[in-house]
Design a protein around this motif. Structure first.
Motif, PDB file in Angstrom:
ATOM      1  N   ARG A 181      71.475  56.521  55.589  1.00  0.00           N
ATOM      2  CA  ARG A 181      70.916  56.589  54.236  1.00  0.00           C
ATOM      3  C   ARG A 181      72.012  56.897  53.216  1.00  0.00           C
ATOM      4  NH1 ARG A 181      66.655  60.564  56.464  1.00  0.00           N
ATOM      5  NH2 ARG A 181      64.921  59.244  57.103  1.00  0.00           N
ATOM      6  N   LEU A 182      72.850  57.850  53.555  1.00  0.00           N
ATOM      7  CA  LEU A 182      73.902  58.272  52.629  1.00  0.00           C
ATOM      8  C   LEU A 182      74.931  57.163  52.411  1.00  0.00           C
ATOM      9  CD1 LEU A 182      74.305  61.893  54.012  1.00  0.00           C
ATOM     10  CD2 LEU A 182      73.482  61.290  51.728  1.00  0.00           C
ATOM     11  N   LEU A 183      75.282  56.462  53.484  1.00  0.00           N
ATOM     12  CA  LEU A 183      76.224  55.357  53.346  1.00  0.00           C
ATOM     13  C   LEU A 183      75.624  54.255  52.482  1.00  0.00           C
ATOM     14  CD1 LEU A 183      78.856  53.921  53.997  1.00  0.00           C
ATOM     15  CD2 LEU A 183      77.847  53.141  56.153  1.00  0.00           C
ATOM     16  N   ASP A 184      74.360  53.925  52.698  1.00  0.00           N
ATOM     17  CA  ASP A 184      73.702  52.906  51.885  1.00  0.00           C
ATOM     18  C   ASP A 184      73.667  53.322  50.421  1.00  0.00           C
ATOM     19  OD1 ASP A 184      73.269  51.335  54.100  1.00  0.00           O
ATOM     20  OD2 ASP A 184      71.178  51.939  54.376  1.00  0.00           O
ATOM     21  N   ALA A 185      73.349  54.597  50.175  1.00  0.00           N
ATOM     22  CA  ALA A 185      73.291  55.092  48.800  1.00  0.00           C
ATOM     23  C   ALA A 185      74.666  55.063  48.151  1.00  0.00           C
ATOM     24  CB  ALA A 185      72.722  56.503  48.777  1.00  0.00           C
ATOM     25  N   ALA A 186      75.677  55.481  48.899  1.00  0.00           N
ATOM     26  CA  ALA A 186      77.035  55.503  48.353  1.00  0.00           C
ATOM     27  C   ALA A 186      77.541  54.103  48.046  1.00  0.00           C
ATOM     28  CB  ALA A 186      77.972  56.199  49.338  1.00  0.00           C
TER      29      ALA A 186
END
Length: 363
Positions: free
Chosen positions: A303-308
């Protein structure tokens, strides 16, 4: 004759010291970076089980018999400064938060995440106590300090997105949390995005929290222990010893009976009990400070990688599951018989049901 004597001497030496590893099999120093400092920049932090490991001298006790020095290095520049040190070959391990390490890994820095460190870490938005602001929306057009390049930045952007707000609606100012707290006191800013360090200000009655991610695991920040691929390839046995030693202290922290003592250890950072009680009292220790690379931790990093990437904070994609390497963790849990200390969490951060047939004690 000389050849026979030489062979005999070498044989006797090998028999006399069968357990001594060649010098090349171990380093002379293990360098551990921590993406945090205490108040006033003091080289200590209050951060999950890493602070317990440092306070107990556990790694020093483990590695000193082999002549291996342990060097802890704390960075006031947080994750970005840790990345620079890793890129320059100045660190072997690092306790670091999500966004900086994602940026570094996507940029080609060869590391492996070997233990989870924290999960559910809340993000708080605080204002001066006499501010008219009562909600995040009230801060539109206002000066909001956030430590850019750290996981606080990504956390703020994800919060704004969840509330259909845009960063362009705020005057975001890049400040370390220590500088931001000072600016909040002097009212040079209208709000500060921070972690547990905000609670002493709240306790003193000079600041007020208008928004918190507590209660929403998906918006929580995460951190981990990583090792450089070069160090792991060269000294795998040392990596395992480091992991095993860390797991022992992590297991100590998982025991609720040790909560008060853990808070006392964390106060060495200069942040008093209000910081830790406010930030940790509502959480189960063994879940928030779990070292498991479980479903929640892996999904959260995706999730964090996608958001970043969506925010263009990270330019390239990579395989998160390959980056999160549970090899040392799983071996350590088995060797130390600690497999039942922590609960596996699902993608929403809820404890998974125990396997069918598990004993009542295991539940």
């Amino acid at each position: 004759m000389r050849t026979s004597i030489l062979a005999l001497v070498l044989t006797l030496l090998s028999i006399a010291a069968p357990d001594v590893a060649p010098a090349a099999d171990r380093p002379t120093v293990v360098r551990i970076g921590v993406a945090a400092v205490g108040t006033g920049g003091r080289p200590v932090s209050g951060w999950s089980y890493s602070s317990v490991v440092a306070a107990n001298g556990s790694l020093e006790n483990e590695l000193k018999p082999d002549g291996i020095e342990v060097r802890w290095i704390y960075f006031s520049g947080a994750g970005p400064a840790v990345n620079e040190a890793l890129a320059n070959g100045q660190l072997d391990f690092a306790f670091e938060g999500d966004l900086p390490s994602l940026v570094a890994r996507a940029g080609g820095l060869r590391t492996k995440v070997i233990l989870a460190h924290t999960r559910f870490e809340p993000t708080y938005v605080a204002v001066p106590a006499d501010s008219p602001a009562r909600t995040l929306e009230d801060l539109k057009g206002k000066r909001v300090a956030v430590f850019k390049g750290t996981n606080l930045q990504l956390a703020l952007y994800r919060v704004l997105e969840s509330k259909s707000l845009k960063d362009s609606e705020f005057k975001l100012i890049n400040m370390s949390t220590n500088d931001g707290n000072a600016a909040l006191l002097s009212k040079d800013i209208d709000a500060q995005v921070s972690g547990s360090d905000v609670f002493p200000l709240v306790e003193r009655g000079v600041a007020r929290i208008v928004y918190s991610t507590q209660g929403d695991p998906r918006l929580g920040r995460v951190s981990h222990l990583l090792v450089t691929e070069e160090f792991a390839a060269r000294y795998p046995a040392v990596v395992q010893r480091v992991v095993n030693s860390v797991l022992r202290d992590a297991a100590w922290l998982a025991d609720e009976a040790n909560r008060a003592r853990a808070y006392q250890i964390w106060t060495k950072s200069g942040f008093g009990l209000p910081a830790w009680k406010g930030d940790w009292d509502s959480f189960v220790l063994r879940d928030r400070a779990s070292p498991l690379l479980d479903e929640f931790f892996r999904v959260q990093y995706r999730r964090l990688l996608d958001a970043a990437r969506g925010l263009r904070l990270v330019r390239k994609d990579f395989d998160v599951d390959q980056w999160l390497d549970a090899t040392y963790l799983n071996r350590g849990l088995a060797e130390l018989n600690l497999a039942r200390v922590w609960r596996e969490l699902d993608s929403d951060g809820k404890p998974k049901a125990p396997p069918t047939g598990a004993s009542a004690a295991a539940r």
